[in-house]
Structures are given as C-alpha cells and as structure tokens.
Design a protein around this motif. Structure first.
Motif, PDB file in Angstrom:
ATOM      1  N   ASP A 421      -0.975  -0.475  -5.356  1.00 46.41           N
ATOM      2  CA  ASP A 421      -0.645  -0.402  -3.933  1.00 46.41           C
ATOM      3  C   ASP A 421      -0.689  -1.822  -3.399  1.00 46.41           C
ATOM      4  O   ASP A 421      -1.752  -2.455  -3.398  1.00 46.41           O
ATOM      5  N   CYS A 422       0.453  -2.345  -2.964  1.00 43.63           N
ATOM      6  CA  CYS A 422       0.545  -3.745  -2.555  1.00 43.63           C
ATOM      7  C   CYS A 422       1.343  -3.855  -1.256  1.00 43.63           C
ATOM      8  O   CYS A 422       2.434  -3.280  -1.148  1.00 43.63           O
ATOM      9  N   VAL A 423       0.803  -4.565  -0.286  1.00 50.12           N
ATOM     10  CA  VAL A 423       1.481  -4.807   0.984  1.00 50.12           C
ATOM     11  C   VAL A 423       1.609  -6.311   1.167  1.00 50.12           C
ATOM     12  O   VAL A 423       0.602  -7.036   1.135  1.00 50.12           O
ATOM     13  N   VAL A 424       2.838  -6.795   1.351  1.00 52.68           N
ATOM     14  CA  VAL A 424       3.094  -8.227   1.451  1.00 52.68           C
ATOM     15  C   VAL A 424       3.980  -8.519   2.658  1.00 52.68           C
ATOM     16  O   VAL A 424       4.669  -7.638   3.187  1.00 52.68           O
ATOM     17  N   GLU A 425       3.959  -9.778   3.072  1.00 56.00           N
ATOM     18  CA  GLU A 425       4.831 -10.254   4.147  1.00 56.00           C
ATOM     19  C   GLU A 425       4.992 -11.760   4.010  1.00 56.00           C
ATOM     20  O   GLU A 425       4.246 -12.417   3.280  1.00 56.00           O
ATOM     21  N   ARG A 426       5.982 -12.308   4.692  1.00 53.36           N
ATOM     22  CA  ARG A 426       6.074 -13.751   4.850  1.00 53.36           C
ATOM     23  C   ARG A 426       5.160 -14.158   6.010  1.00 53.36           C
ATOM     24  O   ARG A 426       5.170 -13.534   7.062  1.00 53.36           O
ATOM     25  N   ASN A 438      -1.363  -8.830   2.074  1.00 49.30           N
ATOM     26  CA  ASN A 438      -2.300  -8.158   2.973  1.00 49.30           C
ATOM     27  C   ASN A 438      -3.216  -7.196   2.225  1.00 49.30           C
ATOM     28  O   ASN A 438      -4.360  -6.962   2.637  1.00 49.30           O
ATOM     29  N   TRP A 439      -2.705  -6.643   1.132  1.00 48.12           N
ATOM     30  CA  TRP A 439      -3.489  -5.669   0.386  1.00 48.12           C
ATOM     31  C   TRP A 439      -2.958  -5.603  -1.039  1.00 48.12           C
ATOM     32  O   TRP A 439      -1.746  -5.614  -1.267  1.00 48.12           O
ATOM     33  N   LEU A 440      -3.855  -5.552  -2.003  1.00 47.99           N
ATOM     34  CA  LEU A 440      -3.463  -5.358  -3.400  1.00 47.99           C
ATOM     35  C   LEU A 440      -4.508  -4.499  -4.074  1.00 47.99           C
ATOM     36  O   LEU A 440      -5.659  -4.922  -4.234  1.00 47.99           O
ATOM     37  N   ALA A 487      -0.626 -16.417  -0.720  1.00 43.01           N
ATOM     38  CA  ALA A 487      -1.871 -16.505   0.039  1.00 43.01           C
ATOM     39  C   ALA A 487      -2.451 -15.114   0.252  1.00 43.01           C
ATOM     40  O   ALA A 487      -1.728 -14.112   0.232  1.00 43.01           O
ATOM     41  N   PHE A 488      -3.770 -15.066   0.443  1.00 43.39           N
ATOM     42  CA  PHE A 488      -4.439 -13.816   0.807  1.00 43.39           C
ATOM     43  C   PHE A 488      -5.758 -14.159   1.482  1.00 43.39           C
ATOM     44  O   PHE A 488      -6.201 -15.323   1.464  1.00 43.39           O
ATOM     45  N   ARG A 489      -6.387 -13.171   2.081  1.00 40.28           N
ATOM     46  CA  ARG A 489      -7.655 -13.369   2.771  1.00 40.28           C
ATOM     47  C   ARG A 489      -8.712 -12.484   2.123  1.00 40.28           C
ATOM     48  O   ARG A 489      -8.760 -11.273   2.384  1.00 40.28           O
ATOM     49  N   SER A 550     -11.611 -16.029   5.111  1.00 39.68           N
ATOM     50  CA  SER A 550     -10.629 -17.059   5.456  1.00 39.68           C
ATOM     51  C   SER A 550      -9.509 -17.060   4.426  1.00 39.68           C
ATOM     52  O   SER A 550      -9.668 -16.554   3.313  1.00 39.68           O
ATOM     53  N   ASP A 551      -8.394 -17.669   4.776  1.00 37.28           N
ATOM     54  CA  ASP A 551      -7.210 -17.652   3.923  1.00 37.28           C
ATOM     55  C   ASP A 551      -7.395 -18.532   2.687  1.00 37.28           C
ATOM     56  O   ASP A 551      -7.856 -19.680   2.784  1.00 37.28           O
ATOM     57  N   MET A 552      -7.015 -17.982   1.530  1.00 39.30           N
ATOM     58  CA  MET A 552      -6.931 -18.734   0.290  1.00 39.30           C
ATOM     59  C   MET A 552      -5.466 -18.830  -0.113  1.00 39.30           C
ATOM     60  O   MET A 552      -4.690 -17.892   0.107  1.00 39.30           O
ATOM     61  N   VAL A 553      -5.092 -19.950  -0.719  1.00 37.71           N
ATOM     62  CA  VAL A 553      -3.696 -20.160  -1.097  1.00 37.71           C
ATOM     63  C   VAL A 553      -3.608 -20.641  -2.535  1.00 37.71           C
ATOM     64  O   VAL A 553      -4.522 -21.298  -3.054  1.00 37.71           O
TER      65      VAL A 553
END
Length: 586
Positions: A421-426, A438-440, A487-489, A550-553
């Motif tokens: 289950d994966c949710v992504v965006e730019r 956003n979610w994996l 990137a993800f948080r 916080s955001d990791m890239v």
C-alpha cells in the motif's frame, strides 16, 4: 565475443568461469535478515556484480535442475527427509517461526541449490577445472539432522551422485568456512577416498578421523591464517575432484564467525587455494556469511578464478542499486517504460468522450496498473512474493486525498490480502521537486511476530522484506519523472534508522541530532530504541526527548550538505536511556 568483452578479458588476463545460479536461490524467508543477520540478497549481489564486472558472462551461467528425491536419499535418512515437509523442522534449522516458512518454496530452493552443486561437480569433472555454484556449502547437515541454516548436505549429495556415475578417485573437501564441517564429516564417515580439510574459528567437539581440522585463533589476522592454510594444503592428498567452501563468514566483525580476516586476506586465501587446485576439477561454494560485506568475499573468489584477482570492488558499490539502474536502462531501450507507455484504446476513447470520460488511472499522471505490474515483474518482485505463498497477484492504482495510491493484492489461504500500500505525490522541498512518499506499507499477513521479529511501532503485520527494493524502484520513478529524488517523513525512529544508508534529514541540525541518537544508543536493539523513544525513556541532554518527524531525502545527485552544521549539532547532543524513569515517577 564483443569488443568490450575482449578488452575486459585482455586487461585483466583471465577468462570467465562457469557458474550455476538461479533467482530462486534467494531464501523465501522474510524474517531471516533481522533475526539471524543474514543478507537474503547476498547470492544475488555476488552474481549481479560479477556479471557487471564480466567475470561471469550470461552464456556461462547455468540454471540448475533440482536434485531428485533419489539423489537426496543416497545421503539422508528417509525419516529425516520426510520430516523436512513439516514447517517446524525447517523453522528450527533456519531459526525462524513455523508460520514464516513456505515449505514447498523453501524445499524447492534447497533442492535447486543442491542441483547447482551437483551440476557444477559434473561440469568440473568434464572440463578438469573450476566451476562455481553461487549458493551452497551446507556443511552442518548430517544424514539424519540439519542445523545452522543447513537442511541438506549438497557436497555429500553431489559426491554420491559422482560415485553413482562411476567416479572412484580421491575426493577432497576444503572447508574454509568459519565453522567446522560437522555434518559433512558425518555424511562422508568411513569413505576411504574422501578427505576433509578445515580451518575454523569454533570448537564444536571431536570430528571423524577423515577430518584434518585446525582451530584458528579467535580474531586471527591475515598472516597467521594464511600460514595455517599453507600447512593444511601441504597435508592435502592429491585430489581427483575437490569441493571448496570459500567461506564468506571469515571477515573481522562477522556476526557468527570468530575469524578476523580482511577482504584482502580472504582474497589472498583464495589465490592460495586456486594455485593448489590448478588443473584439478573443483567446485567452489560460498558457505556462510553474516557481515554486510560478506557477498564481496565470494565475489572475490570468483574474480580470482577468472584471473581478475587484482580487481577491487568499490567500497560504496551497491549491487541492488546498480541492478535496478541496468534494468531501467534496458526497459528504456525496449521502449517499454511506464513513462513512455503508448496511449491505450481506453485512454483514446476516454479522451474522445466515447467511454463516459473514464481514462485509466495513472500514478503521478504516468504509471498505469499494467505498467507497474510489468515493472514489478521485470525487477523480480512478483516472483519473490509468489514464493512467499501468494498467488493471483494484482495491482490497483487510484487517487486519495493525500496523493496517488498504488496497491498490490494477493491470495493465500482462501482469501485476498493487501500486500503493498503506497501513497505518493510530487512535493517541493527546499525549492526542489521530490517524489514524496506519504505512506508505504509492505505487508506479509501470513507471517507473525515472535522473539527476534517483534512488532515495531506502527506495524500491524510483519513486513515482506522488500524495503530496499521498494526504495530503489521509487528512485527509478523519480529519475524518470525528472525529480530531485525521493523524500518521506519518518514517524518513528526505526523508519529513519532503516533508511539511513540512502536517506538523510533535510535539515542539517536534525540530521546531527539523529546521528547523535544512533551513536549514543547503538548498543541497544532497534526495536528497543524505537519503543523507548515512544515511551519517553530517552533523554536528550538530560531532558525527555520526543521524536521529531522531519523530512528525509534521498537525492539522485548526492550533495555534501552542511557537514559542519551536522557535526556541531551531533557533538552538542548527548542521548541517554533510562528504562525505569516513568516507572519510578522520576
């Protein structure tokens, strides 16, 4: 032969060595990486690197046939072979939970690896030279027992098959794994023309008289080890066929090995072995290895056999990343990339208003469900998931409030399960566009939590063991979409810790605090640190510490970042663990 192949062989002065390998060599055990420290991709890493280095050519890689039950029964007792059909037996051997064992897939794996050793033995006798099996060396399996991740003894099975073929010469087993060949000794006991020579770092008791066993000093250095090897080779009878376990668990810092070799020392070991066996039919096997660089040991073995022993493997070389980049390039050449997928009839009809205006949903405007399924197939993910016991796999894509959603479902035990289950965006971060996750969720509902594989914060079921593959696929997607990276948080410590080899916090001060936390609590298990942060048992400079989401890239083009700011914050911070703090009311 291509000009590139010829130049590679000319510059290194060698020739490729035949090898047996199959993608099903990867153990279908998702929890073995965390519980036993085994890198389940190790065989693949070695093979992929050697193909890229052209120490192996695709035409020299043989796909083995599984050994038959009759071939197994020449060595192993009938009652023991029957017991291998029980998940409890296999779970004990592989230090896992019975619920995590896909019995048929695991037995198929073992029989195919044994088939590789047998195929290598027959080819070695025919060509009177070295042949490699990229897995194998199951030296702890005896006629009526298994243990130490060894369920069947591939060397004894291959030698028994050679005898059935008419071979009656001197057989030699050179076991350079860090552990004694107790199972092989049992299997070959009483065979007058079978000699076993071993250097090991552990004392497991007396072995049979056929074994010339030398216990090397704990954490021994290269020079001492190589001197002991010279003595062993001098005592070795002249073989008509040799089996070599070029153990990958001899490195200093190996989780279970007690030897202390460097990568260079392991390479020198293999040069000595290759010199001693020049012109002799020989089968080379990797044995065990429980160190992050273990795959490099057997890669070095094959480089030596191919006459490329001077070639060095780059310290930061990542076989999985390199493999995925090669597949992505091949897909581009085929014109079959998701990005360049042709417009379908459904898309055309939707654009013309002939189907109610419905077009195929696409992730980020490009990736359809069919395109993603094809990508999963080419990257080997679907076949691995099927080996875990799931069938009728299907991919769904759509949109949700947080972005575009991709799901993978599969059937097991009469019901359909969500596996991915994966949710992504730019998303723009610090002025740059990233593929933001956003979610994996990578879910293995058939497995269960247990000692050594405990539930991490946020988990409802154990994972699929595909986090690294998922990261590489997301990076491929980002590259195709001309984004800066992924990137993800991370909402929990363990997510950041597991991702730290490829990701870093965008804020330098946040990265510094994270590195200080890793440094100060490195003696604690990952689960314990993650749960302790949640429970308030971790202090920063004497004050309660709450996890900072916080955001990791992970950038496609890495940059140095503010090294000084990271270092300043890292040195400013001191983390401590006080597990009884809340309980005592302090």
């Amino acid at each position: 032969m291509s000009l590139r192949d010829w130049l590679s062989r000319w510059s290194w002065g060698g020739a490729p060595v035949p090898a047996f390998y199959d993608e099903s060599y990867r153990l279908p055990l998702t929890g073995i990486e965390s519980s036993a420290g085994i890198e389940p991709r190790g065989v693949d890493f070695t093979t992929w690197y050697l193909l890229e280095a052209r120490a192996l050519r695709t035409q020299d890689v043989h796909h083995p046939q599984p050994v038959s039950l009759a071939e197994l029964s020449r060595v192993h007792d009938a009652a023991y072979l029957e017991s291998l059909g029980q998940p409890e037996t296999l779970a004990r051997i592989f230090a896992t939970d019975p619920a995590d064992v896909p019995v048929d897939a695991l037995l198929s794996n073992l029989r195919r690896v044994c088939g590789g050793t047998l195929g290598a033995a027959r080819l070695a006798v025919a060509r009177k030279g070295p042949v490699v099996n990229m897995a194998g060396g199951f030296h702890h399996a005896g006629p009526a027992r298994g243990g130490g991740f060894c369920a069947v003894n591939d060397i004894a099975i291959a030698l028994a098959a050679l005898h059935a073929d008419g071979f009656d010469g001197q057989a030699v087993v050179l076991d350079l794994d860090a552990h004694p060949p107790d199972g092989t000794a049992e299997c070959l006991a009483g065979q007058k023309r079978a000699w076993i020579g071993s250097l090991s770092g552990s004392d497991w008791g007396a072995l049979s008289p056929e074994v010339d066993e030398t216990r090397v000093p704990e954490h021994t250095d290269d020079r001492t080890y190589l001197a002991l090897l010279d003595g062993l080779l001098e005592r070795m009878p002249r073989p008509d066929v040799a089996f070599v376990i070029a153990g990958s668990d001899v490195l200093a810092g190996d989780r279970f090995g007690r030897v202390g070799l460097s990568l260079d020392g392991a390479r020198r070991r293999d040069r000595a072995l290759a010199r001693a066996l020049r012109g002799i039919p020989s089968v080379w096997l990797p044995g065990g290895g429980y160190h992050r660089d273990a795959w490099k040991v057997f890669a070095g073995t094959v480089l030596v056999l191919a006459g490329q022993g001077r070639r060095r493997i780059r310290a930061r070389y990542d076989p999985l990343s390199a493999r995925y980049r090669r597949i992505a390039r091949s897909l581009t050449r085929e014109g079959a990339t998701p990005l360049d997928e042709p417009i379908t009839q459904e898309d055309l009809e939707g654009a013309l208003g002939l189907s109610g205006g419905q077009r195929q949903p696409r992730i980020l405007g490009y990736y359809t469900a069919q395109a993603l399924e094809y990508a999963f197939f080419r990257y080997g993910i679907l076949s691995y998931v099927e080996r875990l016991g799931y069938s009728r796999l299907r991919v769904e894509v759509g949109s949700v409030g947080e972005g575009d959603r991709m799901e993978v479902h599969g059937w097991a035990a009469g019901q359909e399960h969500q596996l991915v289950d994966c949710v992504v965006e730019r998303r723009v971060l610090a002025g740059e566009p990233f593929l933001f996750v956003n979610w994996l969720g990578l879910r293995h509902p058939r497995a269960r939590f247990r000692e050594g594989r405990s539930r991490l914060p946020g988990q409802d079921v154990p994972g699929l063991g595909l986090a690294r593959e998922a990261t590489e696929m997301l990076l491929v997607m980002a590259r195709r979409l001309t984004l800066a990276g992924v990137a993800f948080r991370p909402m929990w410590f363990h997510l950041a810790a597991l991702a730290r080899s490829r990701f870093r916090f965008l804020d330098p001060a946040r990265q510094g605090r994270f590195e200080a936390l890793l440094r100060d609590l490195r003696q604690l298990p990952l689960l314990e640190v993650s749960q302790s942060v949640v429970d308030g048992h971790v202090l920063l400079n004497g004050q309660p510490y709450a996890w900072e989401a916080s955001d990791m890239v992970s950038r496609l083009e890495p940059e140095a970042g503010d090294v000084e700011a990271i270092a300043r914050e890292r040195e400013r911070c001191r983390f401590t663990w006080e597990p009884t703090r809340l309980a005592t009311g302090a």
